[in-house]
Design a protein around this motif. Sequence first.
Motif, PDB file in Angstrom:
ATOM      1  N   ALA A  45       0.869  -1.068  -0.134  1.00 23.52           N
ATOM      2  CA  ALA A  45      -0.130   0.009  -0.005  1.00 23.52           C
ATOM      3  C   ALA A  45       0.935   1.244  -0.019  1.00 23.52           C
ATOM      4  CB  ALA A  45      -0.950  -0.103   1.138  1.00 23.52           C
ATOM      5  N   LEU A  46       1.849   1.290   0.776  1.00 21.66           N
ATOM      6  CA  LEU A  46       2.723   2.438   0.948  1.00 21.66           C
ATOM      7  C   LEU A  46       3.510   2.458  -0.369  1.00 21.66           C
ATOM      8  CD1 LEU A  46       4.507   4.565   2.189  1.00 21.66           C
ATOM      9  CD2 LEU A  46       6.340   2.806   2.612  1.00 21.66           C
ATOM     10  N   PHE A  47       3.871   1.396  -1.019  1.00 18.21           N
ATOM     11  CA  PHE A  47       4.520   1.661  -2.394  1.00 18.21           C
ATOM     12  C   PHE A  47       3.529   2.074  -3.509  1.00 18.21           C
ATOM     13  CE2 PHE A  47       4.913  -0.656  -6.701  1.00 18.21           C
ATOM     14  CZ  PHE A  47       6.301   0.008  -7.108  1.00 18.21           C
ATOM     15  N   GLY A  48       2.387   1.546  -3.474  1.00 17.00           N
ATOM     16  CA  GLY A  48       1.277   2.040  -4.281  1.00 17.00           C
ATOM     17  C   GLY A  48       0.986   3.556  -4.259  1.00 17.00           C
ATOM     18  N   SER A  49       0.711   4.105  -2.981  1.00 16.10           N
ATOM     19  CA  SER A  49       0.025   5.497  -2.920  1.00 16.10           C
ATOM     20  C   SER A  49       1.157   6.385  -2.871  1.00 16.10           C
ATOM     21  CB  SER A  49      -0.213   5.525  -1.466  1.00 16.10           C
ATOM     22  OG  SER A  49       0.644   5.409  -0.418  1.00 16.10           O
ATOM     23  N   SER A  50       2.630   6.256  -2.716  1.00 18.50           N
ATOM     24  CA  SER A  50       3.827   6.999  -2.862  1.00 18.50           C
ATOM     25  C   SER A  50       4.118   7.031  -4.148  1.00 18.50           C
ATOM     26  CB  SER A  50       4.953   6.745  -1.929  1.00 18.50           C
ATOM     27  OG  SER A  50       5.425   5.287  -1.960  1.00 18.50           O
ATOM     28  N   GLY A  51       4.005   5.869  -4.818  1.00 13.23           N
ATOM     29  CA  GLY A  51       4.282   5.696  -6.317  1.00 13.23           C
ATOM     30  C   GLY A  51       3.352   6.862  -7.206  1.00 13.23           C
ATOM     31  N   TRP A  52       1.983   6.750  -6.784  1.00 14.35           N
ATOM     32  CA  TRP A  52       1.171   7.505  -7.576  1.00 14.35           C
ATOM     33  C   TRP A  52       1.457   8.897  -7.056  1.00 14.35           C
ATOM     34  CZ3 TRP A  52      -3.068   7.525 -10.412  1.00 14.35           C
ATOM     35  CH2 TRP A  52      -3.969   8.274 -10.256  1.00 14.35           C
ATOM     36  N   HIS A  53       1.821   9.365  -5.797  1.00 11.30           N
ATOM     37  CA  HIS A  53       1.971  10.961  -5.988  1.00 11.30           C
ATOM     38  C   HIS A  53       3.254  11.138  -6.584  1.00 11.30           C
ATOM     39  CE1 HIS A  53      -1.086  11.873  -2.958  1.00 11.30           C
ATOM     40  NE2 HIS A  53      -0.876  10.616  -2.221  1.00 11.30           N
ATOM     41  N   LEU A  54       4.334  10.271  -6.654  1.00 10.26           N
ATOM     42  CA  LEU A  54       5.480  10.690  -7.415  1.00 10.26           C
ATOM     43  C   LEU A  54       5.334  10.573  -8.809  1.00 10.26           C
ATOM     44  CD1 LEU A  54       8.653  10.875  -7.203  1.00 10.26           C
ATOM     45  CD2 LEU A  54       8.800   8.331  -7.517  1.00 10.26           C
ATOM     46  N   GLY A  55       4.381   9.814  -9.205  1.00  6.37           N
ATOM     47  CA  GLY A  55       3.921   9.911 -10.580  1.00  6.37           C
ATOM     48  C   GLY A  55       3.335  11.177 -10.892  1.00  6.37           C
ATOM     49  N   ARG A  56       2.566  11.703 -10.182  1.00  6.16           N
ATOM     50  CA  ARG A  56       1.745  12.798 -10.324  1.00  6.16           C
ATOM     51  C   ARG A  56       2.589  14.147 -10.278  1.00  6.16           C
ATOM     52  NH1 ARG A  56      -1.421  14.114  -6.325  1.00  6.16           N
ATOM     53  NH2 ARG A  56      -2.546  15.855  -7.296  1.00  6.16           N
ATOM     54  N   LYS A  57       3.689  13.901  -9.477  1.00  6.74           N
ATOM     55  CA  LYS A  57       4.393  15.078  -9.151  1.00  6.74           C
ATOM     56  C   LYS A  57       5.477  15.212 -10.374  1.00  6.74           C
ATOM     57  CE  LYS A  57       6.850  18.328  -7.149  1.00  6.74           C
ATOM     58  NZ  LYS A  57       6.359  19.714  -6.939  1.00  6.74           N
TER      59      LYS A  57
END
Length: 67
Positions: A45-57
């Motif tokens: 879950a940490l990988f998915g949510s932080s990867g999502w934010h990183l991709g958006r940024k």
Amino acid sequence: MDLHRDTDKISIAQYTALTFTGLFFSRYSLLVQPVNYALCSVNIALFGSSGWHLGRKINADYIEKKD
């Protein structure tokens, strides 16, 4: 989880570290004895949510054209 956080409030360095932490520890939690599935699920879950934010940024700062 705040998946629609403003990209101005997202740090690339922080979310890169969180993404790799989720990746490494999800693998590590499956290697230890006894296998810890709860820790693995939290790190996925940490990988998915932080990867999502990183991709958006990265998309907002480097890919999309700014007016």
